[in-house]
Design a protein around this motif. Structure first.
Motif, PDB file in Angstrom:
ATOM      1  N   SER A 100      16.849   0.154 -10.459  1.00 37.85           N
ATOM      2  CA  SER A 100      17.096   0.238  -9.020  1.00 37.85           C
ATOM      3  C   SER A 100      15.811   0.295  -8.210  1.00 37.85           C
ATOM      4  O   SER A 100      15.779  -0.136  -7.049  1.00 37.85           O
ATOM      5  CB  SER A 100      17.960   1.469  -8.716  1.00 37.85           C
ATOM      6  OG  SER A 100      19.242   1.334  -9.293  1.00 37.85           O
ATOM      7  N   HIS A 101      14.744   0.812  -8.788  1.00 38.48           N
ATOM      8  CA  HIS A 101      13.462   0.845  -8.073  1.00 38.48           C
ATOM      9  C   HIS A 101      12.991  -0.568  -7.734  1.00 38.48           C
ATOM     10  O   HIS A 101      12.421  -0.794  -6.664  1.00 38.48           O
ATOM     11  CB  HIS A 101      12.411   1.566  -8.912  1.00 38.48           C
ATOM     12  CG  HIS A 101      12.576   3.048  -8.947  1.00 38.48           C
ATOM     13  ND1 HIS A 101      12.020   3.887  -8.013  1.00 38.48           N
ATOM     14  CD2 HIS A 101      13.269   3.843  -9.809  1.00 38.48           C
ATOM     15  CE1 HIS A 101      12.341   5.144  -8.292  1.00 38.48           C
ATOM     16  NE2 HIS A 101      13.103   5.146  -9.375  1.00 38.48           N
ATOM     17  N   ALA A 102      13.228  -1.516  -8.635  1.00 41.82           N
ATOM     18  CA  ALA A 102      12.858  -2.905  -8.357  1.00 41.82           C
ATOM     19  C   ALA A 102      13.838  -3.546  -7.384  1.00 41.82           C
ATOM     20  O   ALA A 102      13.434  -4.234  -6.437  1.00 41.82           O
ATOM     21  CB  ALA A 102      12.798  -3.698  -9.663  1.00 41.82           C
ATOM     22  N   TYR A 103      15.123  -3.313  -7.600  1.00 39.59           N
ATOM     23  CA  TYR A 103      16.136  -3.949  -6.744  1.00 39.59           C
ATOM     24  C   TYR A 103      16.070  -3.459  -5.304  1.00 39.59           C
ATOM     25  O   TYR A 103      16.434  -4.183  -4.378  1.00 39.59           O
ATOM     26  CB  TYR A 103      17.531  -3.732  -7.334  1.00 39.59           C
ATOM     27  CG  TYR A 103      17.879  -4.768  -8.372  1.00 39.59           C
ATOM     28  CD1 TYR A 103      18.458  -5.978  -8.023  1.00 39.59           C
ATOM     29  CD2 TYR A 103      17.584  -4.555  -9.715  1.00 39.59           C
ATOM     30  CE1 TYR A 103      18.754  -6.939  -8.962  1.00 39.59           C
ATOM     31  CE2 TYR A 103      17.869  -5.512 -10.675  1.00 39.59           C
ATOM     32  CZ  TYR A 103      18.454  -6.704 -10.286  1.00 39.59           C
ATOM     33  OH  TYR A 103      18.734  -7.667 -11.222  1.00 39.59           O
ATOM     34  N   GLN A 104      15.607  -2.241  -5.096  1.00 37.05           N
ATOM     35  CA  GLN A 104      15.509  -1.710  -3.737  1.00 37.05           C
ATOM     36  C   GLN A 104      14.452  -2.461  -2.920  1.00 37.05           C
ATOM     37  O   GLN A 104      14.454  -2.386  -1.689  1.00 37.05           O
ATOM     38  CB  GLN A 104      15.180  -0.212  -3.786  1.00 37.05           C
ATOM     39  CG  GLN A 104      15.170   0.491  -2.446  1.00 37.05           C
ATOM     40  CD  GLN A 104      16.551   0.567  -1.795  1.00 37.05           C
ATOM     41  OE1 GLN A 104      17.527   0.015  -2.280  1.00 37.05           O
ATOM     42  NE2 GLN A 104      16.633   1.252  -0.677  1.00 37.05           N
ATOM     43  N   GLN A 105      13.586  -3.221  -3.579  1.00 37.56           N
ATOM     44  CA  GLN A 105      12.535  -3.965  -2.871  1.00 37.56           C
ATOM     45  C   GLN A 105      13.026  -5.333  -2.382  1.00 37.56           C
ATOM     46  O   GLN A 105      12.265  -6.076  -1.748  1.00 37.56           O
ATOM     47  CB  GLN A 105      11.312  -4.159  -3.784  1.00 37.56           C
ATOM     48  CG  GLN A 105      10.845  -2.906  -4.501  1.00 37.56           C
ATOM     49  CD  GLN A 105      10.725  -1.680  -3.614  1.00 37.56           C
ATOM     50  OE1 GLN A 105      10.131  -1.740  -2.532  1.00 37.56           O
ATOM     51  NE2 GLN A 105      11.273  -0.550  -4.068  1.00 37.56           N
ATOM     52  N   ALA A 152      10.997  -0.662 -17.793  1.00 36.34           N
ATOM     53  CA  ALA A 152      10.046  -0.667 -16.680  1.00 36.34           C
ATOM     54  C   ALA A 152      10.587  -1.563 -15.577  1.00 36.34           C
ATOM     55  O   ALA A 152      11.219  -2.587 -15.848  1.00 36.34           O
ATOM     56  CB  ALA A 152       8.671  -1.146 -17.131  1.00 36.34           C
ATOM     57  N   ALA A 153      10.317  -1.166 -14.345  1.00 33.98           N
ATOM     58  CA  ALA A 153      10.746  -1.953 -13.175  1.00 33.98           C
ATOM     59  C   ALA A 153       9.532  -2.223 -12.301  1.00 33.98           C
ATOM     60  O   ALA A 153       8.786  -1.294 -11.964  1.00 33.98           O
ATOM     61  CB  ALA A 153      11.812  -1.202 -12.389  1.00 33.98           C
ATOM     62  N   GLY A 154       9.336  -3.484 -11.956  1.00 33.44           N
ATOM     63  CA  GLY A 154       8.183  -3.845 -11.151  1.00 33.44           C
ATOM     64  C   GLY A 154       8.501  -4.930 -10.151  1.00 33.44           C
ATOM     65  O   GLY A 154       9.548  -5.584 -10.223  1.00 33.44           O
ATOM     66  N   VAL A 155       7.569  -5.152  -9.229  1.00 36.09           N
ATOM     67  CA  VAL A 155       7.812  -6.080  -8.141  1.00 36.09           C
ATOM     68  C   VAL A 155       6.584  -6.940  -7.866  1.00 36.09           C
ATOM     69  O   VAL A 155       5.451  -6.465  -7.868  1.00 36.09           O
ATOM     70  CB  VAL A 155       8.231  -5.309  -6.863  1.00 36.09           C
ATOM     71  CG1 VAL A 155       7.172  -4.293  -6.451  1.00 36.09           C
ATOM     72  CG2 VAL A 155       8.553  -6.247  -5.721  1.00 36.09           C
ATOM     73  N   LEU A 164       6.886   0.143 -10.597  1.00 33.19           N
ATOM     74  CA  LEU A 164       7.362   1.252  -9.783  1.00 33.19           C
ATOM     75  C   LEU A 164       8.030   2.354 -10.599  1.00 33.19           C
ATOM     76  O   LEU A 164       8.142   3.484 -10.122  1.00 33.19           O
ATOM     77  CB  LEU A 164       8.366   0.733  -8.744  1.00 33.19           C
ATOM     78  CG  LEU A 164       7.888  -0.416  -7.859  1.00 33.19           C
ATOM     79  CD1 LEU A 164       9.025  -0.887  -6.955  1.00 33.19           C
ATOM     80  CD2 LEU A 164       6.671  -0.022  -7.052  1.00 33.19           C
ATOM     81  N   SER A 165       8.489   2.033 -11.791  1.00 36.23           N
ATOM     82  CA  SER A 165       9.207   3.022 -12.593  1.00 36.23           C
ATOM     83  C   SER A 165       9.059   2.683 -14.072  1.00 36.23           C
ATOM     84  O   SER A 165       9.010   1.503 -14.448  1.00 36.23           O
ATOM     85  CB  SER A 165      10.688   3.052 -12.212  1.00 36.23           C
ATOM     86  OG  SER A 165      11.405   3.993 -12.989  1.00 36.23           O
TER      87      SER A 165
END
Length: 296
Positions: free
Chosen positions: A59-64, A289-292, A270-271
């Motif tokens: 969700s940290h990536a999707y929120q971007q 891991a979540a990234g953007v 991000l996470s």
């Protein structure tokens, strides 16, 4: 499961994530509400395990993602069930989720077919592949306000050579550079334990789980540097079991092609979480891991 012609069903609903649209919305809204929007994504890397393990991280990536800017979403996921030396496109025309259906962009598919570098993915293979499906409910939730205004381009990625990673990166750079296009790269990180046939342990880092995180963050640093050569060298040196390594490498090569033309991009993670903390050689875990990726 019913068999709808030309429609890829949500096969993992009810086991890997909630099948009830109400329950799923509540769960996704809860995770997303706890994340802050720090930038506007051009591409994201997000995990594809059961949501109980990785939903909060992803969700940290999707929120971007800014729905107002998105017209087309590429989803690149690794093949877990069939052997592929290239990339494959779906035989479906629609993907079904508990929230709503998503249409596959047939115009882009025609363009990709014309390159002569893509294979057909059977509907059975497509339905069995969780790396693509696990991105759909989160995407559906984030894009819900514009559910009839965007299309998707699912791509199953095989075990590619360095040369093929560059070739596909060049093809996808054309789309990555377009306004209104988002890329989702589906990948978990280290699969550690005897059941994964991977037990690398650097005792200087402390406990096993600390060694795993150090190992993952070395790879994450190469990704944040947007350096496909450094990422490939890292994988050759450590053999880290990052299942989406080839989709990630495609993204890095696509970015490299755009940067040669003066496009400025940055990537940030991000996470990061692990499914469990390993202390003994008989323990096991999977990292997420979540990234953007953003343009600047």
């Amino acid at each position: 499961m019913s068999n709808v012609s030309g429609c890829r069903e949500a096969r993992h609903a009810g086991s890997w994530y909630a099948a009830s649209d109400t329950q799923l919305r509540t769960q996704l809204e809860g995770w997303l509400s706890r994340c802050t929007q720090q930038c506007v994504a051009k591409a994201i890397i997000a995990p594809h395990a059961g949501y109980v393990y990785c939903g909060s991280c992803a969700s940290h990536a999707y929120q971007q993602i800014d729905p107002a800017t998105i017209q087309r979403v590429f989803i690149l996921g690794p093949s877990h069930h069939i052997s592929l030396s290239g990339c494959a496109l779906s035989s479906a025309r629609v993907y079904r989720t508990p929230l709503y259906d998503m249409s596959i962009d047939q115009e882009v598919y025609r363009e990709l077919w014309q390159t002569g570098t893509f294979e057909h993915m059977s509907l059975q293979t497509d339905e069995d592949e969780h790396s693509l499906e696990m991105q759909l409910p989160l995407l559906a939730k984030v894009m819900e306000s514009r559910k009839d205004a965007f299309s998707i381009v699912p791509v199953l990625v095989g075990s590619l050579s360095d040369g093929k990673e560059r070739e596909y990166g060049q093809i996808f750079s054309h789309y990555l550079g377009q306004q209104g296009t988002l890329f989702i790269i589906s990948s978990d990180f280290c699969h550690w334990g005897e059941r994964f046939h991977y037990t690398y342990y650097d005792e200087t880092q402390g406990e096993i789980y600390q060694s795993i995180e150090h190992l993952d963050r070395l790879g994450m640093a190469a990704i944040e540097a947007l350096d496909p050569k450094a990422f490939n060298n890292y994988l050759k040196d450590y053999q880290n079991t990052i299942c989406g390594r080839h989709p990630i490498a495609i993204l890095l090569n696509a970015v490299a092609a755009l940067r040669k033309n003066g496009t400025s991009m940055t990537f940030s993670f991000l996470s990061y979480v692990q499914s469990s903390l390993c202390y003994k050689k008989h323990d096991s875990s999977v990292s997420y891991a979540a990234g953007v990726l953003t343009t600047s």
